[in-house]
Motif scaffolding. Structure first.
Motif, PDB file in Angstrom:
ATOM      1  N   GLY A 264     -61.799 -58.691 -24.264  1.00  0.00           N
ATOM      2  CA  GLY A 264     -61.123 -59.290 -25.533  1.00  0.00           C
ATOM      3  C   GLY A 264     -60.480 -60.498 -24.941  1.00  0.00           C
ATOM      4  O   GLY A 264     -61.079 -61.337 -24.121  1.00  0.00           O
ATOM      5  N   GLY A 308     -61.008 -63.395 -22.026  1.00  0.00           N
ATOM      6  CA  GLY A 308     -61.829 -64.167 -23.129  1.00  0.00           C
ATOM      7  C   GLY A 308     -61.103 -65.526 -23.195  1.00  0.00           C
ATOM      8  O   GLY A 308     -61.830 -66.534 -23.885  1.00  0.00           O
ATOM      9  N   GLY A 409     -65.264 -58.517 -27.230  1.00  0.00           N
ATOM     10  CA  GLY A 409     -66.136 -59.746 -27.613  1.00  0.00           C
ATOM     11  C   GLY A 409     -66.903 -60.271 -26.599  1.00  0.00           C
ATOM     12  O   GLY A 409     -67.972 -60.426 -26.631  1.00  0.00           O
ATOM     13  N   GLU A 435     -68.007 -51.628 -31.296  1.00  0.00           N
ATOM     14  CA  GLU A 435     -66.726 -51.292 -31.920  1.00  0.00           C
ATOM     15  C   GLU A 435     -66.289 -50.082 -31.623  1.00  0.00           C
ATOM     16  O   GLU A 435     -66.189 -49.202 -32.200  1.00  0.00           O
TER      17      GLU A 435
END
Ligand code: ADP
Length: 495
Positions: A264, A308, A409, A435
């Motif tokens: 993430g 990220g 992500g 998820e």
């Protein structure tokens, strides 16, 4: 027959509610954004009532999408941003102040003082954690010190402390349940990791009255029941875990030596270590894993601060990407990184380097390098930092992780995952459902209430390693040299 299992996934930037059907598929999902406030440099707060309102609204949204009501719900699972600290009045249910979030550094000085004392060692050994403002204890102390009446009210049993899971459980049960699950409790710096119980010596050290503490509950089991006038139905709250531990379960990593990495903003690596808590020699944290049964299970955890966010930086600060997803095409449009390495030490470097003062650098630039190489270097830096983390973890456990399961992500990026597999020389596996956090909470609740029989871990793509030994060695040597230049202060020469 009740048809859906509700997973409440309360994160830092949003509250989500996901409804799973009996076959383990996502039936609907709704998300409400949440604000954080930054009242001073390094301070981060959230409004506890806004957290609850957003969660409640997202539940309504997820039900509405299916045109159903709460009477179709079977049980609730909860997963949450960890360490965020709240105190509220037991009788009115009103918070005594803002929630102090995990990102908040307001207690940095207190933690630095402990780290310079001889107490840091036994505290780390007992909790598996580092003494850092990240964890709840010093935040809780700060809240109690913020009003001279609070310590006495605490001792008189008028106040309740909890992390976000505790707050949601309190609200969902209309104040009847004051609990915390074991994984969340293991992040407070107040729990004896081995015993899974509040530790008197730590409570004494931080001067925390026992009367304000929630009961520590297992991650899977009927912990309490929702109040009819809150959710419209009385159903069990049957699974609770902090977000990273829930993701470990959601990725099916429930046996020793199985590991997941979440890409993430930062990157979080967790490896299940079975029923033994392991002490890290490489700067990793030892923590409680969310067990599907009522046994104590443990994990080792390490994090990369900027993953990220390095891509966000290219997009927002340098303007060389219009969207994060573009990075994949950019990276694939060149043969290699042209010798360019990005060290994204924007907030220092975490495990295994632990250098708070390190700062970022772009090294190895030659006249032939262009923005595509810089983008490629940024994606490579995510995988290279993760490689270092995994290497540290394996030196701790003495066991090789056979395959790495990934989510988050940036796991949408095929270039990143292929490069990660190449560096690690082993498969990297991406599930169909990214998820993992909500799925983990759902799995915990499903196990306790016989909701489904198939946890439905489905593979989207398996990235097999495909890099020569020589190329891997050269890449790692280049990375080490770039890191050394940062850690030895060479990047400061220009300042
Ligand atoms: P968080 O939960 O920390 O908010 P997410 O799991 O939502 O993070 O992932 C968002 C991060 O992933 C951002 O930092 C973004 O730059 C990065 N990201 C999203 N999509 C991609 C992509 N296709 N390639 C590389 N990075 C990406």
């Amino acid at each position: 027959m009740s048809q859906y299992l509700l997973a409440c996934d309360e994160g830092t930037s949003s509250a989500r509610s996901v409804l799973f059907d009996r076959e383990g598929y996502v039936a609907s999902s709704a998300q409400i954004e949440l604000q954080s406030t930054f009242p001073q440099d390094g301070w981060v707060e959230q409004d506890a009532n806004a957290i609850w309102a957003a969660q409640r609204q997202s539940v309504a949204g997820a039900l509405e999408q299916l045109g159903t009501t709460s009477s179709s719900l079977h049980a609730v699972g909860i997963t949450n941003q960890r360490e965020t600290t709240l105190v509220w009045d037991r009788s009115t249910g009103e918070p005594v102040g803002p929630a102090i979030t995990w990102q908040c550094r307001r207690t940095a000085n207190q933690c630095a003082a402990i780290n310079q004392s001889s107490d840091a060692e036994w505290m780390s050994a007992r909790t598996g954690l580092k003494i850092d403002p990240y964890f709840s204890a010093t935040k809780l102390r700060w809240i109690l010190d913020s009003d001279p009446d609070l310590p006495q009210q605490g001792r008189d049993g008028e106040l309740a402390f909890g992390t976000v899971d505790s707050w949601l459980m309190f609200k969902l049960t209309d104040g009847r349940l004051h609990a915390i699950d074991r994984t969340n409790a293991s992040r407070t710096l107040l729990m004896d990791l081995q015993k899974g119980a509040w530790d008197d010596e730590l409570l004494g050290y931080f001067d925390i009255p026992r009367e304000i503490l929630p009961t520590i509950a297992p991650s899977s089991g009927e912990i309490g029941y929702t109040a009819g006038d809150v959710l419209g139905v009385e159903i069990p709250i049957a699974g609770v875990a902090g977000d990273q531990q829930a993701a470990l379960v959601g990725q099916g990593c429930t046996t020793p030596n199985s590991a997941k990495l979440t890409y993430g903003t930062g990157a979080f690596l967790l490896v299940h270590t079975g029923q033994e808590a392991q002490v890290s020699k490489s700067g990793l944290l030892s923590t409680t894993a969310a067990s599907l049964g009522d046994v104590e299970e443990f994990a080792l955890e390490g994090s990369v601060f900027s993953a990220g966010s390095a891509i966000q930086w290219l997009r927002d600060n340098l303007g060389i990407l219009a969207a994060a997803a573009e990075s994949e095409d950019f990276a694939m449009s060149v043969q290699d990184n042209a010798g360019v390495f990005l060290i994204p030490a924007f907030e220092g470097l975490g495990a295994p380097h632990w250098s708070a003062n390190a700062r970022g650098a772009l090294v190895g630039l030659s006249r032939s390098a262009d923005r595509r190489h810089i983008v490629r270097a940024a994606l490579e830096s995510i995988a290279l930092q993760s490689y270092d983390l995994i290497e540290a973890l394996e030196s701790d456990t003495g066991n090789k992780i056979e395959e790495l399961r990934v989510d988050g992500g940036a796991a949408a990026n095929d270039f990143l995952l292929q490069f990660q597999a190449d560096l690690l020389d082993r498969p990297v596996v991406r599930p169909r459902d990214l998820e993992s956090t909500a799925r983990g909470a759902a799995n915990l609740a499903a196990a306790a209430t016989d909701f489904w029989f198939d946890a439905r871990y489905e593979v989207d793509r398996r990235f097999e390693p495909n890099m020569s030994v020589k190329d891997r060695r050269l890449k790692l040597e280049g990375w080490r040299a770039a890191l050394d230049s940062v850690l030895s202060g060479i990047s400061d020469i220009s300042s």
